[in-house]
Design a protein around this motif. Structure first.
Motif, PDB file in Angstrom:
ATOM      1  N   TYR A 176      27.728 -86.230  42.417  1.00 14.60           N
ATOM      2  CA  TYR A 176      29.113 -86.513  42.039  1.00 14.60           C
ATOM      3  C   TYR A 176      29.200 -87.810  41.235  1.00 14.60           C
ATOM      4  O   TYR A 176      29.852 -87.866  40.191  1.00 14.60           O
ATOM      5  N   MET A 177      28.515 -88.844  41.706  1.00  8.10           N
ATOM      6  CA  MET A 177      28.555 -90.134  41.005  1.00  8.10           C
ATOM      7  C   MET A 177      27.893 -90.044  39.635  1.00  8.10           C
ATOM      8  O   MET A 177      28.435 -90.551  38.652  1.00  8.10           O
ATOM      9  N   THR A 178      26.750 -89.406  39.565  1.00  4.19           N
ATOM     10  CA  THR A 178      26.050 -89.326  38.281  1.00  4.19           C
ATOM     11  C   THR A 178      26.727 -88.369  37.310  1.00  4.19           C
ATOM     12  O   THR A 178      26.552 -88.496  36.099  1.00  4.19           O
ATOM     13  N   MET A 206      25.077 -90.590  30.576  1.00  2.00           N
ATOM     14  CA  MET A 206      23.630 -90.347  30.525  1.00  2.00           C
ATOM     15  C   MET A 206      23.179 -89.367  31.594  1.00  2.00           C
ATOM     16  O   MET A 206      22.043 -88.899  31.577  1.00  2.00           O
ATOM     17  N   GLY A 207      24.053 -89.066  32.567  1.00  2.00           N
ATOM     18  CA  GLY A 207      23.763 -88.045  33.567  1.00  2.00           C
ATOM     19  C   GLY A 207      22.729 -88.400  34.606  1.00  2.00           C
ATOM     20  O   GLY A 207      22.120 -87.522  35.209  1.00  2.00           O
ATOM     21  N   ARG A 208      22.529 -89.687  34.841  1.00  2.00           N
ATOM     22  CA  ARG A 208      21.521 -90.096  35.825  1.00  2.00           C
ATOM     23  C   ARG A 208      21.858 -91.473  36.376  1.00  2.00           C
ATOM     24  O   ARG A 208      22.702 -92.187  35.845  1.00  2.00           O
ATOM     25  N   CYS A 209      21.161 -91.834  37.440  1.00  2.00           N
ATOM     26  CA  CYS A 209      21.266 -93.183  37.987  1.00  2.00           C
ATOM     27  C   CYS A 209      20.459 -94.136  37.116  1.00  2.00           C
ATOM     28  O   CYS A 209      19.494 -93.739  36.462  1.00  2.00           O
ATOM     29  N   GLY A 210      20.846 -95.396  37.165  1.00  2.00           N
ATOM     30  CA  GLY A 210      20.018 -96.415  36.546  1.00  2.00           C
ATOM     31  C   GLY A 210      18.768 -96.622  37.381  1.00  2.00           C
ATOM     32  O   GLY A 210      18.703 -96.210  38.548  1.00  2.00           O
ATOM     33  N   LYS A 211      17.770 -97.246  36.789  1.00  2.00           N
ATOM     34  CA  LYS A 211      16.516 -97.529  37.499  1.00  2.00           C
ATOM     35  C   LYS A 211      16.408 -99.031  37.728  1.00  2.00           C
ATOM     36  O   LYS A 211      16.891 -99.831  36.916  1.00  2.00           O
ATOM     37  N   LEU A 212      15.779 -99.399  38.837  1.00  2.00           N
ATOM     38  CA  LEU A 212      15.627-100.818  39.154  1.00  2.00           C
ATOM     39  C   LEU A 212      14.939-101.591  38.031  1.00  2.00           C
ATOM     40  O   LEU A 212      15.342-102.709  37.711  1.00  2.00           O
ATOM     41  N   ASP A 213      13.921-100.995  37.412  1.00  2.52           N
ATOM     42  CA  ASP A 213      13.213-101.715  36.346  1.00  2.52           C
ATOM     43  C   ASP A 213      14.098-101.911  35.111  1.00  2.52           C
ATOM     44  O   ASP A 213      13.915-102.874  34.371  1.00  2.52           O
ATOM     45  N   GLU A 214      15.072-101.028  34.908  1.00  7.58           N
ATOM     46  CA  GLU A 214      16.007-101.217  33.794  1.00  7.58           C
ATOM     47  C   GLU A 214      16.902-102.428  34.046  1.00  7.58           C
ATOM     48  O   GLU A 214      17.152-103.231  33.147  1.00  7.58           O
ATOM     49  N   ILE A 215      17.379-102.555  35.270  1.00  8.98           N
ATOM     50  CA  ILE A 215      18.218-103.695  35.620  1.00  8.98           C
ATOM     51  C   ILE A 215      17.385-104.974  35.633  1.00  8.98           C
ATOM     52  O   ILE A 215      17.807-106.021  35.127  1.00  8.98           O
ATOM     53  N   PHE A 265      21.988-118.173  23.472  1.00 10.97           N
ATOM     54  CA  PHE A 265      23.247-118.326  22.727  1.00 10.97           C
ATOM     55  C   PHE A 265      24.337-117.414  23.273  1.00 10.97           C
ATOM     56  O   PHE A 265      25.428-117.341  22.735  1.00 10.97           O
ATOM     57  N   THR A 266      24.060-116.730  24.367  1.00 12.25           N
ATOM     58  CA  THR A 266      25.025-115.812  24.957  1.00 12.25           C
ATOM     59  C   THR A 266      25.535-116.375  26.274  1.00 12.25           C
ATOM     60  O   THR A 266      24.758-116.658  27.172  1.00 12.25           O
ATOM     61  N   THR A 267      26.851-116.534  26.352  1.00 11.33           N
ATOM     62  CA  THR A 267      27.472-116.987  27.588  1.00 11.33           C
ATOM     63  C   THR A 267      28.849-116.346  27.717  1.00 11.33           C
ATOM     64  O   THR A 267      29.420-115.886  26.729  1.00 11.33           O
ATOM     65  N   ALA A 268      29.354-116.275  28.937  1.00 13.97           N
ATOM     66  CA  ALA A 268      30.666-115.679  29.236  1.00 13.97           C
ATOM     67  C   ALA A 268      30.694-114.199  28.879  1.00 13.97           C
ATOM     68  O   ALA A 268      31.718-113.654  28.508  1.00 13.97           O
ATOM     69  N   PHE A 269      29.552-113.537  29.038  1.00 13.00           N
ATOM     70  CA  PHE A 269      29.430-112.137  28.630  1.00 13.00           C
ATOM     71  C   PHE A 269      29.096-111.257  29.825  1.00 13.00           C
ATOM     72  O   PHE A 269      28.337-111.639  30.702  1.00 13.00           O
ATOM     73  N   CYS A 270      29.655-110.059  29.818  1.00 14.09           N
ATOM     74  CA  CYS A 270      29.349-109.067  30.839  1.00 14.09           C
ATOM     75  C   CYS A 270      28.495-107.970  30.209  1.00 14.09           C
ATOM     76  O   CYS A 270      28.953-107.270  29.309  1.00 14.09           O
ATOM     77  N   TYR A 271      27.271-107.857  30.670  1.00 14.36           N
ATOM     78  CA  TYR A 271      26.368-106.816  30.177  1.00 14.36           C
ATOM     79  C   TYR A 271      26.677-105.502  30.886  1.00 14.36           C
ATOM     80  O   TYR A 271      26.711-105.439  32.109  1.00 14.36           O
ATOM     81  N   ASP A 272      26.907-104.472  30.120  1.00 17.21           N
ATOM     82  CA  ASP A 272      27.197-103.157  30.660  1.00 17.21           C
ATOM     83  C   ASP A 272      25.889-102.409  30.925  1.00 17.21           C
ATOM     84  O   ASP A 272      25.073-102.249  30.027  1.00 17.21           O
ATOM     85  N   ALA A 273      25.695-101.995  32.142  1.00 16.95           N
ATOM     86  CA  ALA A 273      24.509-101.210  32.509  1.00 16.95           C
ATOM     87  C   ALA A 273      25.012 -99.971  33.254  1.00 16.95           C
ATOM     88  O   ALA A 273      24.634 -99.704  34.376  1.00 16.95           O
ATOM     89  N   SER A 274      25.895 -99.240  32.591  1.00 11.49           N
ATOM     90  CA  SER A 274      26.566 -98.125  33.257  1.00 11.49           C
ATOM     91  C   SER A 274      26.199 -96.768  32.680  1.00 11.49           C
ATOM     92  O   SER A 274      26.857 -95.776  33.003  1.00 11.49           O
ATOM     93  N   GLY A 275      25.205 -96.711  31.835  1.00 18.79           N
ATOM     94  CA  GLY A 275      24.846 -95.425  31.238  1.00 18.79           C
ATOM     95  C   GLY A 275      25.948 -94.857  30.359  1.00 18.79           C
ATOM     96  O   GLY A 275      26.044 -93.656  30.161  1.00 18.79           O
ATOM     97  N   GLY A 276      26.799 -95.746  29.849  1.00 18.52           N
ATOM     98  CA  GLY A 276      27.874 -95.320  28.966  1.00 18.52           C
ATOM     99  C   GLY A 276      29.225 -95.185  29.659  1.00 18.52           C
ATOM    100  O   GLY A 276      30.218 -94.809  29.038  1.00 18.52           O
ATOM    101  N   ARG A 277      29.286 -95.500  30.933  1.00 17.07           N
ATOM    102  CA  ARG A 277      30.538 -95.345  31.677  1.00 17.07           C
ATOM    103  C   ARG A 277      31.097 -96.701  32.092  1.00 17.07           C
ATOM    104  O   ARG A 277      31.129 -97.063  33.256  1.00 17.07           O
ATOM    105  N   ALA A 278      31.529 -97.470  31.143  1.00 20.24           N
ATOM    106  CA  ALA A 278      32.167 -98.740  31.452  1.00 20.24           C
ATOM    107  C   ALA A 278      33.549 -98.460  32.032  1.00 20.24           C
ATOM    108  O   ALA A 278      34.363 -97.765  31.414  1.00 20.24           O
ATOM    109  N   THR A 279      33.827 -98.979  33.215  1.00 23.08           N
ATOM    110  CA  THR A 279      35.109 -98.720  33.868  1.00 23.08           C
ATOM    111  C   THR A 279      35.862-100.001  34.190  1.00 23.08           C
ATOM    112  O   THR A 279      36.756 -99.996  35.010  1.00 23.08           O
ATOM    113  N   TYR A 280      35.505-101.083  33.575  1.00 20.26           N
ATOM    114  CA  TYR A 280      36.177-102.351  33.855  1.00 20.26           C
ATOM    115  C   TYR A 280      37.040-102.766  32.702  1.00 20.26           C
ATOM    116  O   TYR A 280      36.982-102.237  31.631  1.00 20.26           O
TER     117      TYR A 280
END
Length: 90
Positions: free
Chosen positions: A45-47, A52-61, A75-90
């Motif tokens: 249900y979650m995936t 991308m149709g799958r869970c993320g992997k620990l090595d990806e994170i 040079f990057t600060t105040a940024f939120c990296y999206d690791a959602s497989g294309g499903r940003a919900t924030y």
């Protein structure tokens, strides 16, 4: 997640001139022991909501964390990296 993202943006700007960077990662479901313990129907249900149709992997994170902590991201600060497989919900 919204609270952490807001805090990241405020703190990142607050500390920008000090050389300290503040960033965060907003992950979707990541395959961990906790996820492995869930019923497969729940994981499916979650995936199903992740493009991308799958869970993320620990090595990806872990790779993303290593990059954020490296000089390559200095040079990057105040940024939120999206690791959602294309499903940003924030």
């Amino acid at each position: 997640k919204a609270g952490v993202i807001g805090l990241t943006k405020v703190m990142g700007k607050e500390y920008a001139e000090t050389g300290i960077t503040v960033n965060c990662i907003a992950p979707a479901v990541v395959r961990t022991a906790m996820v492995d313990a869930l019923p497969e129907t729940q994981v499916n249900y979650m995936t199903s909501k992740i493009p991308m149709g799958r869970c993320g992997k620990l090595d990806e994170i872990a790779g993303l964390v290593a990059y954020i902590a490296s000089p390559a991201a200095s040079f990057t600060t105040a940024f939120c990296y999206d690791a959602s497989g294309g499903r940003a919900t924030y």
